[in-house]
Design a protein around this motif. Structure first.
Motif, PDB file in Angstrom:
ATOM      1  N   UNK A   1       0.830  -1.209   0.000  1.00 24.09           N
ATOM      2  CA  UNK A   1       0.000   0.000   0.000  1.00 24.09           C
ATOM      3  C   UNK A   1       0.866   1.261   0.000  1.00 24.09           C
ATOM      4  N   UNK A   2       1.941   1.229   0.781  1.00 23.49           N
ATOM      5  CA  UNK A   2       2.843   2.385   0.796  1.00 23.49           C
ATOM      6  C   UNK A   2       3.522   2.583  -0.547  1.00 23.49           C
ATOM      7  N   UNK A   3       3.915   1.486  -1.191  1.00 24.38           N
ATOM      8  CA  UNK A   3       4.599   1.606  -2.474  1.00 24.38           C
ATOM      9  C   UNK A   3       3.675   2.178  -3.553  1.00 24.38           C
ATOM     10  N   UNK A   4       2.412   1.828  -3.516  1.00 19.08           N
ATOM     11  CA  UNK A   4       1.439   2.399  -4.462  1.00 19.08           C
ATOM     12  C   UNK A   4       1.381   3.915  -4.292  1.00 19.08           C
ATOM     13  N   UNK A   5       1.376   4.360  -3.034  1.00 18.44           N
ATOM     14  CA  UNK A   5       1.316   5.799  -2.758  1.00 18.44           C
ATOM     15  C   UNK A   5       2.608   6.494  -3.167  1.00 18.44           C
ATOM     16  N   UNK A   6       3.753   5.879  -2.863  1.00 20.56           N
ATOM     17  CA  UNK A   6       5.035   6.466  -3.255  1.00 20.56           C
ATOM     18  C   UNK A   6       5.126   6.610  -4.768  1.00 20.56           C
ATOM     19  N   UNK A   7       4.687   5.582  -5.489  1.00 19.31           N
ATOM     20  CA  UNK A   7       4.660   5.673  -6.959  1.00 19.31           C
ATOM     21  C   UNK A   7       3.819   6.859  -7.410  1.00 19.31           C
ATOM     22  N   UNK A   8       2.669   7.045  -6.770  1.00 19.81           N
ATOM     23  CA  UNK A   8       1.770   8.146  -7.144  1.00 19.81           C
ATOM     24  C   UNK A   8       2.381   9.496  -6.811  1.00 19.81           C
ATOM     25  N   UNK A   9       3.115   9.576  -5.699  1.00 22.60           N
ATOM     26  CA  UNK A   9       3.773  10.831  -5.319  1.00 22.60           C
ATOM     27  C   UNK A   9       4.815  11.220  -6.360  1.00 22.60           C
ATOM     28  N   UNK A  10       5.628  10.256  -6.758  1.00 24.41           N
ATOM     29  CA  UNK A  10       6.628  10.544  -7.789  1.00 24.41           C
ATOM     30  C   UNK A  10       5.950  10.980  -9.094  1.00 24.41           C
ATOM     31  N   UNK A  11       4.858  10.318  -9.452  1.00 26.41           N
ATOM     32  CA  UNK A  11       4.148  10.682 -10.684  1.00 26.41           C
ATOM     33  C   UNK A  11       3.564  12.083 -10.583  1.00 26.41           C
ATOM     34  N   UNK A  12       2.956  12.378  -9.427  1.00 26.73           N
ATOM     35  CA  UNK A  12       2.342  13.694  -9.242  1.00 26.73           C
ATOM     36  C   UNK A  12       3.387  14.804  -9.308  1.00 26.73           C
ATOM     37  N   UNK A  13       4.559  14.558  -8.713  1.00 25.12           N
ATOM     38  CA  UNK A  13       5.626  15.562  -8.764  1.00 25.12           C
ATOM     39  C   UNK A  13       6.122  15.779 -10.177  1.00 25.12           C
TER      40      UNK A  13
END
Length: 367
Positions: A346-358
């Motif tokens: 679950x954390x990795x899904x969010x981290x991936x999304x953070x990098x994408x959003x940035x």
């Protein structure tokens, strides 16, 4: 540096691991009496591996019995210091042989991030339970592969979330879930420190998979979830880089990120490798608040609420972590805050999304 090169060269062999007979299963471990000790081999004998080994001296349910390292001198030093028998010592080429060693129950993978997936999968295929340091992988795709491999092998996959067992953290979580703060609507997580040696593996994209977010920022990602007791549905993020020489392409120096939750709660967080004094969690609700600073360091953790300070004995985090993980594996204990592979994923899904959003400068939806 020679040992590191050998380490990385050997890592390439990890994908060639074959399926091996299982030494354990969930059914068997859940039948074990609660006085049995989890026998652990540590993979990766660096500074954090040493910290875990020292903490395990005080464990009641977990014992250090083996080591895995590409540096022979480290193995010899640990053998002498911790009384580890030669038959429980392996390197990165031959550790698949632990399948034939009944004296090792689990392996704690404490290597650079890029090696978490291949080595964890090899451990699982050797029939041993996997404890993997956070972040569990370089991305959610790798994390899912790890979860699937451990399920197929019938072994536990636990992630090294030591804060999930820390007494003051658990007291704040308990009060939040009991409604002591009313409806919690805001979380702030500040995670950072000024990183030193520019040649270390944490600033190497190939080894770390990123920068501060993959190391310290994940505490705020994970903390927002267990403090608010919800899963985010969107993220936004902004990256700032003041030193492009030290923080090369793909190695984030500072990322601010925001998350939205189904209840309407929001989180505002910071991950950085450029500032100290940022280890802080703040949770605010309609009836009160909780604040922690330091919130995720090695301790003692300091915590207080609108009702006053939270008091609890400080016990070395890794000691508590390993005893509790032993109870999960041996007794089937269910922790208040999960530490299994699905939690790490679950954390990795969010981290991936953070990098994408940035990268794209837009809100990224989750789920």
């Amino acid at each position: 540096m020679a040992s590191r090169r050998e380490f990385l060269q050997k890592a390439g062999l990890s994908t060639l691991a074959i399926s091996l007979p299982l030494a354990n299963s969930f059914g068997k471990t859940n039948e074990i009496k609660n006085d049995q000790v989890l026998r652990v081999a540590i993979m990766g004998l660096g500074s954090y591996g040493t910290r875990v080994a020292e903490a395990m001296k005080d464990c009641k349910r977990a014992k250090l019995v083996g080591v895995i390292s590409g540096t022979r001198s480290k193995v010899e030093a640990w053998q002498q210091k911790y009384g580890i028998p030669a038959k429980n010592c392996y390197n990165y080429e031959n550790f698949d042989q632990i399948k034939d060693n009944p004296d090792i129950d689990a392996v704690y993978v404490i290597t650079p991030n890029s090696l978490h997936k291949p080595y964890s999968i090899r451990v699982a295929k050797a029939g041993k339970h996997v404890i993997c340091e956070k972040p569990m992988a370089l991305n959610a795709v790798e994390g899912k592969e790890m979860v699937d491999a451990c399920k197929a092998a019938g072994v536990h996959l636990l992630i090294g979330y030591r804060m999930h067992f820390e007494a003051k953290t658990l007291e704040v979580v308990k009060r939040q879930r009991e409604g002591a703060f009313g409806k919690t609507l805001f979380f702030q997580g500040l995670s950072g420190f000024s990183i030193g040696d520019p040649t270390q593996w944490r600033l190497n994209r190939e080894l770390a998979g990123g920068g501060s977010m993959m190391d310290i920022g994940i505490y705020s990602v994970n903390g927002s979830r267990y403090m608010l007791d919800e899963e985010p549905i969107w993220v936004t993020a902004q990256e700032v880089k003041t030193d492009p020489v030290k923080f090369k392409e793909g190695v984030d120096e500072t990322i601010t990120f925001q998350m939205g939750f189904p209840s309407g709660a929001v989180a505002s967080c910071l991950s950085t490798y450029s500032l100290n004094n940022l280890d802080k969690f703040f949770l605010n609700g309609t009836k009160g608040f909780a604040e922690m600073q330091p919130s995720t360091g090695y301790g003692p953790i300091k915590a207080w609420t609108n009702q006053g300070p939270i008091e609890a004995e400080h016990i070395t985090h890794q000691t508590t972590q390993m005893d509790e993980m032993a109870a999960i594996i041996l007794d089937g204990k269910k922790p208040i805050i999960p530490v299994d592979g699905e939690e790490g994923l679950k954390d990795m899904v969010i981290v991936d999304a953070i990098y994408k959003a940035a990268k794209i400068g837009e809100k990224v939806m989750l789920g």
